[in-house]
Scaffold this motif. Structure first.
Motif, short mmCIF file in Angstrom:
data_model
loop_
_atom_site.label_atom_id
_atom_site.label_comp_id
_atom_site.label_asym_id
_atom_site.label_seq_id
_atom_site.Cartn_x
_atom_site.Cartn_y
_atom_site.Cartn_z
N UNK A 107 -10.13 -0.81 0.62
CA UNK A 107 -10.54 -1.58 1.72
C UNK A 107 -11.91 -1.67 1.12
N UNK A 108 -12.21 -0.43 0.70
CA UNK A 108 -14.44 -0.18 0.94
C UNK A 108 -14.90 -1.27 -0.54
N UNK A 109 -14.36 -1.29 -1.24
CA UNK A 109 -14.49 -1.54 -2.50
C UNK A 109 -14.24 -2.91 -2.34
N UNK A 110 -13.15 -3.48 -2.32
CA UNK A 110 -12.62 -4.91 -1.58
C UNK A 110 -13.72 -5.34 -0.97
N UNK A 111 -13.39 -5.35 0.47
CA UNK A 111 -14.63 -6.01 1.21
C UNK A 111 -16.29 -5.68 0.28
N UNK A 112 -16.45 -4.66 -0.63
CA UNK A 112 -17.40 -4.52 -0.82
C UNK A 112 -18.43 -6.23 -1.43
N UNK A 113 -16.81 -5.96 -2.49
CA UNK A 113 -17.17 -7.25 -3.73
C UNK A 113 -16.85 -8.76 -2.61
N UNK A 114 -15.93 -8.55 -1.59
CA UNK A 114 -15.95 -9.82 -1.33
C UNK A 114 -17.53 -10.46 -0.40
N UNK A 162 -6.26 -13.99 4.81
CA UNK A 162 -5.54 -12.61 4.68
C UNK A 162 -6.63 -11.51 5.44
N UNK A 163 -7.29 -11.63 4.00
CA UNK A 163 -8.63 -10.41 4.11
C UNK A 163 -9.97 -10.76 4.05
N UNK B 155 -2.17 -18.88 10.32
CA UNK B 155 -2.42 -20.09 10.31
C UNK B 155 -3.96 -19.71 10.01
N UNK B 156 -4.71 -19.33 10.87
CA UNK B 156 -6.12 -19.34 10.66
C UNK B 156 -6.32 -18.60 9.23
N UNK B 157 -5.32 -17.34 8.91
CA UNK B 157 -5.55 -16.83 7.31
C UNK B 157 -5.32 -17.87 6.27
N UNK B 158 -4.98 -18.89 6.38
CA UNK B 158 -4.21 -20.00 5.04
C UNK B 158 -5.61 -20.30 5.57
N UNK B 159 -6.08 -21.09 6.71
CA UNK B 159 -7.31 -22.68 6.53
C UNK B 159 -8.58 -21.33 6.24
N UNK B 160 -8.66 -20.15 6.53
CA UNK B 160 -9.88 -19.67 6.42
C UNK B 160 -10.21 -19.58 4.18
#
Lengths: 196, 196
Positions: A107-114, A162-163, B155-160
């Protein structure tokens, strides 16, 4: 670049060599993209012999994982997704994706990447090209439909959202619902995107 | 704050008054959240009479739109989504969402807002609370199911995710597919999230 670094095949592996190779790979992925980057070109850019790059990294894929500090090998994820019946692929994708994001290190790495991808065009390009080559292409090659790439791209929209909603923005109730419930919600829509 | 600005009910509307009210609203939304912010509290924070706030803005909702520079009124979007048969709500959501993002001005403002929300916890909180109050609550109140808020959150996850992949990161083929195709892809999964 110093003159010394320009001498190919002469430079022994110093303490920083591995880091310099990773930095050269990062620059090459950003400048030329994933497909146009070769182990040889990375060696040239780092001013070392190609054998030294192969000494540290088995493949371009490994260099990519290191350059982006990915918590997992995207090809392992792709293999995991493809291993099983077609009508359960949505659930396998949801499970693999949350498996990475629900682990503290992942989660930490993916957040940084995003966050990097959303603020830096270079990181965005690296991620875009790597994901296309290492996940979207193998997964869409498996789907026997003409619009496979769009279908896999739509799966990406659902996963990225979702992320962002759960881990980056923290919108309730998605942020605190348990992972199993989330997988149950994601599985049918991912399946719909791919085979619906 | 100067002494002059602390005098309630005495200050005439100067050239910057409207901007100062918006700034006070922005601070209050960020500090206390959307629900706990009132027109009166914004007036107090800006050091002006409450009547002056009402002179510029009809409601807290309007202050919120201005504070986040939203391209549209979220309540108008919520009303648009709710106006029609339940089994077509997925399509109405997709159409309303892309309607905002496909207009050049809407896209520019939404991109700026997304980038701010992803780099600033304050903006993230403002967005989160405003979206919850102005969209998630009215839409989920309409759905006659116990897990309505989670459904609307999904729904918010899909739109975001659609916005991030298509407009912020530019992942192909989602980035260049035409809006009608995208609506056709989104409609059934949004419907599945809400009523499936």
């Amino acid at each position: 670049m110093t003159t010394e670094r320009r001498t190919p095949g002469r430079r022994p592996g110093g303490p920083d060599t591995r880091g310099e190779i990773v930095q050269a790979a990062r620059e090459s992925f950003a400048d030329k993209g994933f497909a146009a980057t070769s182990m040889r070109a990375v060696a040239r850019r780092a001013g070392v012999d190609a054998a030294l790059v192969h000494h540290y990294f088995d493949s371009k894929n490994e260099l990519f994982i290191e350059a982006l500090a990915l918590p997992v090998d995207p090809r392992r994820i792709a293999a995991q997704i493809l291993d099983g019946p077609d009508d359960e692929i949505g659930r396998r994708i949801a499970t693999a994706f949350l498996g990475v994001w629900e682990s503290p290190d992942g989660q930490q790495r993916m957040k940084a990447l995003f966050r990097s991808a959303l603020s830096s065009d270079e990181v965005a390009r690296m991620m875009r090209e790597g994901i296309t080559e290492l996940i979207i292409q193998p997964v869409s090659a498996m789907l026997d439909v003409p619009d496979a790439k769009l279908r896999v791209g739509m799966v990406a929209t659902q996963l990225v959202g979702t992320a962002v909603v759960r881990y980056l923005v923290g919108l309730e109730p998605v942020a605190s619902v348990d992972a199993e419930t989330l997988i149950d919600r994601l599985a049918p829509v991912l399946q719909q995107h791919l085979t619906g």
